[in-house]
Design an enzyme around this catalytic site. Structure first.
Site, short mmCIF file in Angstrom:
data_model
loop_
_atom_site.label_atom_id
_atom_site.label_comp_id
_atom_site.label_asym_id
_atom_site.label_seq_id
_atom_site.Cartn_x
_atom_site.Cartn_y
_atom_site.Cartn_z
CG ASN A 14 -1.73 1.24 1.39
OD1 ASN A 14 -1.77 2.07 0.47
ND2 ASN A 14 -2.38 1.39 2.53
CE LYS A 16 -0.17 3.26 4.82
NZ LYS A 16 -0.03 3.33 6.26
CG HIS A 106 -5.71 1.98 5.25
ND1 HIS A 106 -5.25 2.92 6.14
CD2 HIS A 106 -4.72 1.08 5.10
CE1 HIS A 106 -4.02 2.60 6.49
NE2 HIS A 106 -3.67 1.50 5.88
CD GLU A 108 -2.87 5.55 6.78
OE1 GLU A 108 -2.82 5.62 5.54
OE2 GLU A 108 -1.98 4.98 7.46
CD GLU A 176 -3.28 -2.43 7.25
OE1 GLU A 176 -2.20 -2.69 6.73
OE2 GLU A 176 -3.87 -1.35 7.06
N GLY A 182 2.72 2.16 10.94
CA GLY A 182 3.73 3.22 10.87
C GLY A 182 4.42 3.50 12.18
CB SER A 222 5.40 -1.98 12.10
OG SER A 222 5.02 -0.64 12.42
#
Ligand code: 13P
Length: 264
Positions: A14, A16, A106, A108, A176, A182, A222
């Protein structure tokens, strides 16, 4: 001794909001060369990339012209087919670009763009309608983890996302944990396995045993070349959704080739 997994593992990158269309062409070309040089067997471990929308036409052209064995998809899709939805992208357009996959829900998108479980469910239905395989993302925040434990929130998110789908649905699920994205702090393989097991039970409940048995459940958060092997040893973890490390060709290739460097 190599163990044949129940499902073909999928390693997905991904990107992003990284890499413009020119960078995407160079990146995908280099990634394909690097995997070819290493004799990567794409039938054993499938590879997919998820570039920004504006890169997809370039990636499509390159993949088709060079017959690259890479899959690709978008990072989001509209729940609507067409109309007055400024800034939205229809699943029909993604299908035309020969995307196989689309990431939906996702964290985000959920946190920064307020996507509810119901919107995620509508997007999953839209993806399937347009013959795209939705990569349905679920995961708990650090606060959820403290309040409800690890599996409650992802289980509830997936239950809503699958409500109303037929038993023929071709889907991928990505677990996730928000706290692992991250942060450099991945879940442990055992944590990922425990949640994956519960997510598989939700799929069985909603879509039947057959779909549950063939659906790939990825871990994301991660993931690096140094920790992928632990996840891939778990029977219910069928691959990874990789963020930061998917932007580094050496690192991403190494994650894809986890069987070679860890002797799985
Ligand atoms: P990182 O691999 O950078 O933690 O991101 C994970 C992710 O969000 C993939 O969708």
């Amino acid at each position: 001794m190599a163990v044949t997994p129940a499902r073909t593992p999928l390693i997905a990158g991904n990107w992003k909001m990284n890499l413009d269309h020119l960078q995407a062409i160079a990146f995908v070309q280099k990634l394909a060369w690097s995997l070819k040089d290493a004799d990567h067997d794409f039938a054993t471990v499938e590879v997919a990339v998820f570039p920004p929308f504006t890169d997809l036409r370039s990636v499509q052209t390159l993949v088709a012209a060079d017959k690259l064995p890479l899959a690709y998809g978008a990072q989001d899709v509209s729940e609507h087919d067409s109309g007055a939805y400024t800034g939205e992208i229809s699943g029909a357009f993604l299908s035309q670009l020969e995307c196989q996959y689309v990431i939906i829900g996702h964290s985000e998108r959920r946190t920064l763009h307020g996507e509810s479980d119901e919107v995620v469910a509508a997007k999953v239905a839209a993806a399937l309608k347009h013959n795209l395989v939705p990569v349905i993302c679920v995961g708990e925040s650090a606060e959820d983890l403290e309040l409800h434990g690890q599996a409650a929130v992802p289980v509830a998110q997936l239950r809503t996302a699958l409500a109303g789908l037929g038993s023929a649905a071709d889907i991928v699920v990505a677990y996730e944990p928000v706290w692992a994205i991250g942060s450099g702090q991945a879940a442990t393989p055992d944590q990922a396995e425990q949640v994956a097991l519960q997510l598989r039970a939700v799929i069985a409940d909603s879509l039947g045993q057959d779909v549950a048995a063939k659906t790939r459940i990825l871990y994301g958060g991660s993931v690096k070349s140094g920790n992928i092997a632990g996840f891939m040893r778990e029977p219910n973890v069928d691959g990874a959704l990789v963020g930061g490390a998917s932007l580094d060709i050496t690192e991403f290739s190494s994650i894809i080739r986890y069987q070679k460097h860890v002797g799985l």
